[in-house]
Design an enzyme around this catalytic site. Structure first.
Site, mmCIF file in Angstrom:
data_model
loop_
_atom_site.group_PDB
_atom_site.id
_atom_site.type_symbol
_atom_site.label_atom_id
_atom_site.label_comp_id
_atom_site.label_asym_id
_atom_site.label_seq_id
_atom_site.Cartn_x
_atom_site.Cartn_y
_atom_site.Cartn_z
ATOM 1 N N CYS A 1 -1.154 15.353 7.277
ATOM 2 C CA CYS A 1 -1.488 14.485 6.140
ATOM 3 C C CYS A 1 -2.231 15.304 5.096
ATOM 4 O O CYS A 1 -2.001 15.195 3.889
ATOM 5 C CB CYS A 1 -2.388 13.337 6.580
ATOM 6 S SG CYS A 1 -1.778 12.360 7.939
ATOM 7 N N HIS B 1 -2.366 15.546 1.001
ATOM 8 C CA HIS B 1 -3.430 14.677 0.489
ATOM 9 C C HIS B 1 -4.823 15.295 0.556
ATOM 10 O O HIS B 1 -5.809 14.616 0.220
ATOM 11 C CB HIS B 1 -3.439 13.349 1.259
ATOM 12 C CG HIS B 1 -2.174 12.561 1.096
ATOM 13 N ND1 HIS B 1 -1.802 11.983 -0.092
ATOM 14 C CD2 HIS B 1 -1.198 12.250 1.982
ATOM 15 C CE1 HIS B 1 -0.644 11.347 0.074
ATOM 16 N NE2 HIS B 1 -0.258 11.503 1.326
ATOM 17 N N ARG C 1 -3.153 -8.868 15.939
ATOM 18 C CA ARG C 1 -3.999 -10.067 15.948
ATOM 19 C C ARG C 1 -3.214 -11.295 15.477
ATOM 20 O O ARG C 1 -3.347 -12.383 16.028
ATOM 21 C CB ARG C 1 -5.232 -9.814 15.079
ATOM 22 C CG ARG C 1 -6.298 -10.873 15.105
ATOM 23 C CD ARG C 1 -6.813 -11.160 16.493
ATOM 24 N NE ARG C 1 -6.426 -12.499 16.895
ATOM 25 C CZ ARG C 1 -6.205 -12.907 18.129
ATOM 26 N NH1 ARG C 1 -6.346 -12.113 19.145
ATOM 27 N NH2 ARG C 1 -5.835 -14.116 18.399
ATOM 28 N N CYS D 1 -2.515 -14.682 17.603
ATOM 29 C CA CYS D 1 -2.793 -16.055 17.176
ATOM 30 C C CYS D 1 -1.543 -16.913 17.337
ATOM 31 O O CYS D 1 -1.615 -18.054 17.794
ATOM 32 C CB CYS D 1 -3.221 -16.079 15.702
ATOM 33 S SG CYS D 1 -4.997 -15.945 15.471
#
Lengths: 108, 284
Positions: free
Chosen positions: B98, B102, B241, B245
């Protein structure tokens, strides 16, 4: 996670006779030996079973760990320092590895 | 009706009220991490059902709140460190990391994560940090895309989002078709699903602040994701998550990064506009 990496936090300096707070944290999955994988086979236990801290070669704190302890075990304890020196920390893994870290403190 | 009976009826009504609507206020504490005050309460953007948006931190137990407030004790910080290693590690056929493109993430990725998901003109759909990483890996690095929720994917996402630590969440809905994805996400948010017939809004809007068994229902904000959940003792991604749910409503779970969940991510992230990015937050 990759190789367990310890983190320790010790004040850089202190007054003689002062009680300092020491914090340690290590990344470790703490596999309990109670879980099973997708095929129903038991995942073998692999935990860090011992943690110890010494100051200039003298023991400060140590403890045995058991499988019920969560991943990434964290310890916080106090130590009274009378002289400058080095804290040495060791974590012993079930697989035989020993992870270590050090932190120096300047006592005035 | 005599007076006593009226009183009795009133008492009964109060008692029933308490039993049905066990409500606990979110705490009014301030979250300060390494001397930086986090925005855990922010005025809601226009068109929001609440007046104020609240961070999930305000709904957690004191021990959990303390764990997040101490950046040393927060186990999520281990994943930030792991993410930094990945950032600097060469992977793939082109011999790049990366950092090759960057450079220093603390400069180039500063505040970037607070504005994701963004519009991606190429694929003509919103893109989140995980997908952006995969895009870089496949197109620039000659590496394979991560499997959903691979340990490295979570650590790197956490590291990149952490570069926006404290920055308020703000999405640009004017770009591309973001607005229509937001509309779709909103529709999903209010659509009841599963055998339990629950919508996101059933818990996180209509019942926010109440308890669902032992769980103190928050507004379901995305500002702390990926978040360290004590239940899993691991980092948990937003799509994990959301799938969790949906599973709990006993519905079929959409795939991670599917159109359904990307739309929901756009909408749910918008609902937390103005809250500080808390990644890595600590939750129950």
């Amino acid at each position: 996670m990759a190789t367990p990496k310890p983190r320790v936090k010790v004040p850089k300096s202190a007054k003689a006779g002062e009680t300092v707070v020491i914090k340690t944290l290590i990344s470790h999955q703490m596999e309990s030996g109670q879980r099973k994988d997708k095929d129903g086979k038991v995942i073998p236990r692999e935990i860090i079973h011992k943690f110890a801290c010494e100051f200039n070669g003298k023991p400060v704190f140590s403890c045995d760990m058991e499988p019920a302890i969560s991943a990434n075990p964290y310890f916080e304890f106090n130590a009274k320092v009378n002289e400058s020196g080095k804290f040495k920390f060791t974590w012993e893994d079930d697989n035989g590895s020993v992870y270590t870290d050090e932190a120096a403190i300047e006592v005035s | 009706m005599n007076k006593n009976l009226v009183l009795l009826a009133a008492v009964a009504a109060v008692a029933v009220g308490v039993a049905q609507f066990a409500y606990a206020d979110p705490v009014s504490d301030k979250l300060v991490i390494d001397g930086k005050e986090m925005i855990t309460r922010a005025p809601a953007p226009e068109g929001h059902p609440f007046k104020e948006v609240l961070s999930g931190w305000l709904f957690r137990e004191p021990e959990t709140r303390a764990l997040e407030a101490d950046s040393f004790a927060n186990p999520g910080m281990l994943y930030v460190e792991r993410g930094e290693e990945i950032w600097n590690t060469v992977d793939g056929a082109k011999g790049k990391s990366c950092a090759s493109c960057h450079n220093d993430a603390s400069e180039t990725m500063k505040d970037v994560g607070a504005h994701y998901p963004k519009w991606d003109a190429e694929t003509k759909r919103p893109i989140n940090i995980e997908l952006q990483i995969d895009k870089c890996r496949t197109e620039q690095m000659g590496a394979e895309a991560y499997k959903f929720d691979a340990a490295d994917q979570k650590a790197l996402t956490t590291y990149i989002k952490y570069q926006s630590f404290g920055t308020p969440v703000k999405l640009d809905l004017a770009k591309g078709d973001m607005q229509s994805w937001w509309d779709r996400g909103k529709k999903e948010y209010y659509t009841r699903t599963g055998q339990l017939n629950l919508a996101c809004a059933s818990c996180h809007e209509a019942s926010m602040g109440r308890h669902i068994r032992a769980d103190h229902l928050s507004q379901g904000q995305a500002n702390g994701f990926p978040t360290y959940r004590l239940k899993q003792a691991d980092m948990v991604s937003l799509h994990n998550r959301m799938r969790g749910c949906i599973r709990d409503t006993r519905a079929e779970m959409p795939k991670a990064f599917s159109d359904e969940l990307m739309a929901l991510e756009v909408y749910v992230t918008w609902r937390g506009t103005g809250l500080s990015v808390e990644t890595p937050a600590v939750r129950q």
